[in-house]
Write a protein that holds these residues in place. Structure first.
Motif, PDB file in Angstrom:
ATOM      1  N   SER A 249       0.749  -1.185   0.081  1.00 51.48           N
ATOM      2  CA  SER A 249       0.018  -0.021   0.101  1.00 51.48           C
ATOM      3  C   SER A 249       0.833   1.228   0.130  1.00 51.48           C
ATOM      4  N   CYS A 250       0.330   2.247   0.068  1.00 48.67           N
ATOM      5  CA  CYS A 250       1.171   3.639   0.034  1.00 48.67           C
ATOM      6  C   CYS A 250       1.217   3.831   1.538  1.00 48.67           C
ATOM      7  N   GLY A 251       1.244   3.070   2.457  1.00 44.41           N
ATOM      8  CA  GLY A 251       1.357   3.347   3.847  1.00 44.41           C
ATOM      9  C   GLY A 251       0.158   3.223   4.568  1.00 44.41           C
ATOM     10  N   ILE A 252      -0.931   3.276   4.060  1.00 46.08           N
ATOM     11  CA  ILE A 252      -2.046   3.289   4.854  1.00 46.08           C
ATOM     12  C   ILE A 252      -2.573   2.096   5.667  1.00 46.08           C
ATOM     13  N   ILE A 253      -1.717   1.029   5.657  1.00 44.00           N
ATOM     14  CA  ILE A 253      -1.976  -0.238   6.541  1.00 44.00           C
ATOM     15  C   ILE A 253      -0.622  -0.305   7.066  1.00 44.00           C
ATOM     16  N   THR A 254      -0.706  -0.442   8.554  1.00 45.02           N
ATOM     17  CA  THR A 254       0.492  -0.778   9.299  1.00 45.02           C
ATOM     18  C   THR A 254       1.180  -2.034   8.830  1.00 45.02           C
ATOM     19  N   GLY A 255       2.413  -1.980   8.803  1.00 48.45           N
ATOM     20  CA  GLY A 255       3.357  -3.129   8.313  1.00 48.45           C
ATOM     21  C   GLY A 255       3.400  -3.289   6.946  1.00 48.45           C
ATOM     22  N   SER A 256       2.416  -2.483   6.014  1.00 47.32           N
ATOM     23  CA  SER A 256       2.715  -2.720   4.610  1.00 47.32           C
ATOM     24  C   SER A 256       3.927  -2.304   4.070  1.00 47.32           C
ATOM     25  N   ILE A 257       4.419  -2.847   2.750  1.00 42.71           N
ATOM     26  CA  ILE A 257       5.453  -2.442   2.041  1.00 42.71           C
ATOM     27  C   ILE A 257       4.970  -1.407   0.953  1.00 42.71           C
ATOM     28  N   ALA A 258       5.875  -0.930   0.410  1.00 45.29           N
ATOM     29  CA  ALA A 258       5.617   0.046  -0.832  1.00 45.29           C
ATOM     30  C   ALA A 258       5.255  -0.610  -1.999  1.00 45.29           C
ATOM     31  N   PHE A 259       4.544  -0.112  -3.065  1.00 42.19           N
ATOM     32  CA  PHE A 259       4.333  -0.730  -4.236  1.00 42.19           C
ATOM     33  C   PHE A 259       5.486  -0.968  -4.795  1.00 42.19           C
ATOM     34  N   GLY A 260       5.608  -2.190  -5.700  1.00 42.73           N
ATOM     35  CA  GLY A 260       6.820  -2.203  -6.453  1.00 42.73           C
ATOM     36  C   GLY A 260       7.679  -3.095  -5.568  1.00 42.73           C
ATOM     37  N   LYS A 261       7.584  -3.371  -4.542  1.00 42.07           N
ATOM     38  CA  LYS A 261       8.634  -4.106  -3.633  1.00 42.07           C
ATOM     39  C   LYS A 261       8.435  -5.430  -3.059  1.00 42.07           C
ATOM     40  N   SER A 262       7.320  -5.861  -3.546  1.00 39.94           N
ATOM     41  CA  SER A 262       6.817  -7.355  -2.919  1.00 39.94           C
ATOM     42  C   SER A 262       7.973  -8.266  -3.401  1.00 39.94           C
ATOM     43  N   GLN A 263       8.399  -8.131  -4.385  1.00 37.33           N
ATOM     44  CA  GLN A 263       9.316  -9.270  -4.958  1.00 37.33           C
ATOM     45  C   GLN A 263      10.939  -9.011  -4.696  1.00 37.33           C
ATOM     46  N   PHE A 264      10.890  -7.852  -3.474  1.00 35.39           N
ATOM     47  CA  PHE A 264      12.315  -7.770  -3.323  1.00 35.39           C
ATOM     48  C   PHE A 264      12.528  -7.814  -1.698  1.00 35.39           C
ATOM     49  N   PRO A 265      12.296  -8.861  -1.188  1.00 34.95           N
ATOM     50  CA  PRO A 265      12.394  -9.039   0.467  1.00 34.95           C
ATOM     51  C   PRO A 265      13.706  -8.896   0.884  1.00 34.95           C
ATOM     52  N   GLN A 266      13.756  -8.236   2.197  1.00 38.92           N
ATOM     53  CA  GLN A 266      15.083  -8.235   2.839  1.00 38.92           C
ATOM     54  C   GLN A 266      15.192  -9.796   3.460  1.00 38.92           C
ATOM     55  N   LEU A 267      16.591  -9.933   3.608  1.00 40.08           N
ATOM     56  CA  LEU A 267      16.955 -11.143   4.249  1.00 40.08           C
ATOM     57  C   LEU A 267      16.021 -11.443   5.720  1.00 40.08           C
ATOM     58  N   TRP A 268      15.674 -10.271   6.199  1.00 40.79           N
ATOM     59  CA  TRP A 268      15.158 -10.694   7.462  1.00 40.79           C
ATOM     60  C   TRP A 268      13.551 -10.591   7.276  1.00 40.79           C
ATOM     61  N   ASP A 269      13.031 -10.614   6.270  1.00 40.90           N
ATOM     62  CA  ASP A 269      11.580 -10.779   5.813  1.00 40.90           C
ATOM     63  C   ASP A 269      11.498 -12.224   5.584  1.00 40.90           C
ATOM     64  N   TYR A 270      10.935 -12.758   6.617  1.00 37.46           N
ATOM     65  CA  TYR A 270      10.692 -14.265   6.664  1.00 37.46           C
ATOM     66  C   TYR A 270       9.677 -14.651   6.079  1.00 37.46           C
ATOM     67  N   ALA A 271       9.557 -15.853   5.316  1.00 33.39           N
ATOM     68  CA  ALA A 271       8.252 -16.019   4.746  1.00 33.39           C
ATOM     69  C   ALA A 271       7.401 -16.686   5.815  1.00 33.39           C
ATOM     70  N   ASP A 272       6.195 -16.278   5.619  1.00 35.07           N
ATOM     71  CA  ASP A 272       5.024 -16.520   6.729  1.00 35.07           C
ATOM     72  C   ASP A 272       5.117 -16.174   8.168  1.00 35.07           C
ATOM     73  N   ASN A 273       6.225 -15.285   8.114  1.00 36.15           N
ATOM     74  CA  ASN A 273       6.679 -14.569   9.408  1.00 36.15           C
ATOM     75  C   ASN A 273       7.115 -15.535  10.511  1.00 36.15           C
ATOM     76  N   VAL A 274       7.743 -16.603   9.978  1.00 33.21           N
ATOM     77  CA  VAL A 274       8.518 -17.534  10.862  1.00 33.21           C
ATOM     78  C   VAL A 274      10.080 -17.468  10.949  1.00 33.21           C
ATOM     79  N   ASP A 275      10.545 -17.008  11.871  1.00 32.36           N
ATOM     80  CA  ASP A 275      12.025 -16.661  11.876  1.00 32.36           C
ATOM     81  C   ASP A 275      12.903 -17.861  11.737  1.00 32.36           C
ATOM     82  N   THR A 276      13.289 -17.994  10.572  1.00 37.79           N
ATOM     83  CA  THR A 276      13.817 -19.505  10.178  1.00 37.79           C
ATOM     84  C   THR A 276      15.186 -19.430  10.803  1.00 37.79           C
ATOM     85  N   LEU A 277      15.891 -18.388  11.006  1.00 40.92           N
ATOM     86  CA  LEU A 277      17.511 -18.188  11.803  1.00 40.92           C
ATOM     87  C   LEU A 277      17.216 -18.681  13.223  1.00 40.92           C
TER      88      LEU A 277
END
Length: 352
Positions: free
Chosen positions: A318-346
């Motif tokens: 979203s454009c920031g209107i939802i808490t914890g959302s990411i910017a448009f165009g960034k969904s396919q570029f997760p950071q290393l700490w953006d864990y799948a299903d929010n499960v901390d793999t490390l």
């Protein structure tokens, strides 16, 4: 092997991948082992479509670009800074990987090795070439990895913990079969976008990346829109025309024709622009070439709904209107700490 040595090896891998992170490959003679690996990887990128029709060179390059951005010293240092790496668990971790998009299991592979465990990988037949090649490069850079990486063609055995990714149906099998082992089981998830009508054309064009990258096959692809009552889709469709070339790819075009025909025969009301359809639907998972939408009255109520459905959602843009959302165009570029299903793999791997 100490953490610094492992991180240096992955930084070297990121430098190697950088040469292939845009359509016009740029060979850098300073990259380690290029004489052994560059040409073969270039050929693999173009040949992969013969093993999986969805793995066009353009889509593989997007995946490579994402990992090039992630595998920097700065990112690896930041990612690992909050964990205790004072010892290596050296447990045998079984990985069962999906094959829906290129290198979709690389984060799990990276996490197992960084955490000081060994990995036994069961690849999907849909993505069986890319990761073994990168593993081969990694071992050439740091030979100590040779005894820590194994690819398994037959039944996965001899593991002490497992990370398995699949559909909701296969997850039920995984949960039964691996119930006696520490495990992380991943199921189907989809991503959503929340719009309020104030988005610029630039925002909506960026949203198109979240929709069309990998032809919509990934869990981080936006498959559902939430829009306010009386939302006018004209600006949305105008922005989507930036991606009209997608219909020229036969596999996508076949899916568009088929799914559109199913909707029309079922007498569903759809909006269509010649290469994608949108349909009002409460479901999160839409077929290839289609995006579902749902109206909302109140953003706070919508946010509560999304929290309640968190097990179905991978990420929200979203454009920031939802808490914890990411910017448009960034969904396919997760950071290393953006864990799948929010499960901390490390955390999972370091606690074994």
């Amino acid at each position: 092997m100490d953490l610094g040595t492992k991180k240096m090896a992955f930084v070297a891998l990121g430098d190697f991948l950088f040469q292939f992170s845009s359509p016009n490959f740029q060979k850098n003679e300073k990259i380690s082992l290029n004489e052994l690996f560059y040409k073969d990887f270039e050929e693999l990128i173009y040949d992969s479509v013969n093993y999986n029709g969805w793995f066009t060179a353009d889509q593989i390059i997007v995946a490579i670009d994402s990992w090039t951005k992630a595998l920097t010293k700065e990112n690896l240092d930041l990612w690992t800074s909050k964990y205790d790496f004072s010892f290596e668990p050296m447990k045998k971790i079984g990985l069962i990987l999906a094959g829906n998009i290129p290198l979709v299991g690389f984060h799990d592979f990276l996490s197992v090795l960084i955490s000081g465990n060994t990995v036994k990988v069961k690849l999907s037949s849909n993505d069986s070439k890319l990761l073994p090649f990168l593993a081969k490069y990694l071992i050439a850079i740091q030979p100590e990895f040779a005894d820590r990486i194994e690819f398994v063609k037959e039944r996965l055995e001899g593991f002490e913990a497992v990370i398995a990714t699949g559909s909701n149906n296969t997850a039920r099998y995984f949960e039964y079969y691996f119930s006696n082992y520490p495990n992380v089981i991943r199921k189907n998830r989809n991503s959503v976008a929340v719009l309020n009508g104030s988005e610029s054309k630039k925002d909506l064009v960026a949203l198109g990346k979240d929709i069309f990258t990998y032809y919509g096959l990934g869990c981080r692809n936006v498959s559902k829109l939430f829009v306010p009552k009386d939302y006018n889709f004209d600006n949305f469709f105008q922005a989507m025309f930036e991606y009209k070339e997608v219909i020229e790819y036969e596999k996508y075009s076949n899916n568009y024709d088929y799914n559109k025909a199913v909707f029309l025969m079922s007498e569903y009301k759809i909006l269509d622009n010649g290469f994608m359809t949108i349909k009002e639907d409460k479901a999160y998972s839409s077929p290839i070439s289609s995006v579902f939408y749902e109206y909302y009255d109140d953003l706070q109520q919508l946010e509560q709904q999304l929290k309640a459905d968190y097990e179905k959602i991978q990420c929200i843009v979203s454009c920031g209107i939802i808490t914890g959302s990411i910017a448009f165009g960034k969904s396919q570029f997760p950071q290393l700490w953006d864990y799948a299903d929010n499960v901390d793999t490390l955390t999972f791997l370091l606690s074994l």
